[in-house]
Motif scaffolding. Structure first.
Motif, short mmCIF file in Angstrom:
data_model
loop_
_atom_site.label_atom_id
_atom_site.label_comp_id
_atom_site.label_asym_id
_atom_site.label_seq_id
_atom_site.Cartn_x
_atom_site.Cartn_y
_atom_site.Cartn_z
N LEU A 42 -2.41 11.07 -1.57
CA LEU A 42 -2.25 9.67 -1.15
C LEU A 42 -3.42 8.83 -1.65
O LEU A 42 -3.24 7.68 -2.08
N ALA A 43 -4.60 9.40 -1.63
CA ALA A 43 -5.81 8.66 -2.02
C ALA A 43 -5.79 8.26 -3.49
O ALA A 43 -6.47 7.31 -3.89
N SER A 60 -5.11 2.60 3.24
CA SER A 60 -4.63 3.38 2.10
C SER A 60 -4.70 2.57 0.81
O SER A 60 -4.76 1.34 0.85
N SER A 108 0.94 3.69 1.87
CA SER A 108 1.38 4.13 3.20
C SER A 108 1.21 2.97 4.16
O SER A 108 0.64 1.92 3.82
N GLN A 125 -3.17 14.07 1.95
CA GLN A 125 -4.12 12.97 2.03
C GLN A 125 -4.85 12.77 0.70
O GLN A 125 -5.09 11.63 0.28
N ASP A 163 -0.75 2.85 6.56
CA ASP A 163 -2.16 2.78 6.93
C ASP A 163 -2.82 1.67 6.11
O ASP A 163 -2.83 1.71 4.88
N ARG A 207 0.83 -1.19 0.00
CA ARG A 207 0.00 0.00 0.00
C ARG A 207 0.88 1.25 0.00
O ARG A 207 2.05 1.19 0.34
#
Length: 339
Positions: free
Chosen positions: A181-182, A32, A27, A178, A29, A25
């Motif tokens: 990142l998405a 993510s 990140s 963010q 997270d 992924r």
């Protein structure tokens, strides 16, 4: 531990992609997006390898000389702080300048680098130096009238059509990070105490203070573009003239474990039963010599190109030659190109 890995295998003879795979992924997270073949990584110190190639192309056209005295180029007095230091010293990290300084706190990073005193005489010691590349940037601005980042674009990225590699701006908000990142287009680099989660924004503080475009850090790129860059270095012309290519792969550094024309010479280890590596290769400007073996100091990114001779027991006659390969691995991203 990297959150994402991208692997690409390409054929050196025509650059065809034989295998590509992305896992992980963008990140740490777990929510993510998945990393993709299009995802870009912070190339960190591999930027130095691009800078070195840009400089070598100028040397080939006699715009610069590796023996140019840096002090003279900068217009310093004969006894100035960079007297006796050459462009070769800066590329090969034996200028005597220190490894790193927090120059981002001093305003103009390049001008601050020019005030940093050397720790050794030119040629006396090998010190992997970000400061040296910043001084190189100052010399390029003075002699050529363009920054190292501008020259990387003109001399490397554009000729090779590396459209997924480039410098990026700085100062984005947490919300913008963010959103980026998405998309899955960029892999998060780290969580900075002062700047938060870094996505598509250079980690190095000195490069950040330069707006994200520096001679030693700042590039972002994909596995495919790194493979193309490595193949071009291995091939020599048209990116580099044949004498320059031979100097990279056959020359000797001034210091054991040192650098050669901005790259690290090394003989790869034969770690697999089907390969017996025999010819020396070159890699990026890390401060740890040797073939790629995982994380390294200063960033954790490494790029290597080497010719290998191998005798696969089941697939080739003994003594047959595999074509040169290019291996690139950094922060969980690896590309390999061979025939």
């Amino acid at each position: 531990v990297a959150s994402a890995v991208v692997v690409q295998v390409s054929r050196r003879s025509d650059g065809a992609c034989l295998f590509a795979h992305a896992v992980g992924r963008v990140s740490a997270d777990l929510g993510s997006p998945s990393v993709g073949l299009h995802s870009r990584f912070d190339l960190a110190s591999i930027t130095k390898a691009f800078t070195a190639v840009a400089v070598l192309r100028l040397v080939e056209r006699s715009v610069l000389s590796l023996s140019d005295d840096v002090g003279a180029v900068l217009g310093e007095a004969p006894d100035g702080g960079h007297a006796g230091m050459t462009l070769r010293h800066l590329l090969e990290h034996d200028s005597g300048l220190p490894a790193w300084r927090p120059l981002h706190a001093d305003g103009d990073v390049v001008q601050a680098a020019l005030r940093v005193p050397a720790e050794a005489a030119p040629g006396a010691r090998h010190i992997y130096s970000d400061v040296g590349f910043l001084v190189l940037d100052a010399a390029l601005r003075r002699r050529v009238g363009r920054s190292a980042a501008e020259l990387v674009r003109a001399e490397v990225l554009e000729p090779l059509a590396l459209t997924s590699t480039g410098f990026r701006g700085v100062g984005q908000s947490a919300e913008a990070a963010q959103r980026l990142l998405a998309t899955g287009d960029f892999v998060a680099c780290e969580v900075c105490p002062d700047r938060g989660l870094l996505v598509g924004e250079v980690s190095d503080e000195n490069a950040h203070a330069m707006g994200g475009a520096a001679p030693h850090a700042g590039l972002f790129g994909t596995a495919a573009d790194l493979a193309a860059f490595g193949l071009a270095v291995l091939a020599g012309p048209p990116l580099l003239a044949e004498p320059t290519r031979r100097a990279l792969f056959e020359g000797r550094p001034s210091h054991a474990g040192g650098h050669l024309l901005g790259w690290t010479p090394s003989r790869p280890r034969a770690t697999r039963p089907l390969a017996a590596c025999s010819r020396r290769g070159v890699g990026d400007t890390s401060d740890s010599p040797g073939p790629p073996c995982g994380w390294i100091p200063i960033g954790g990114w490494r790029s290597w190109c080497w010719p290998i001779a191998c005798t696969p027991a089941a697939t080739r006659p003994a003594g047959s030659l595999c074509a040169p390969s290019c291996t690139t691995r950094f922060h969980g991203l690896r590309t390999r190109c061979n025939d």
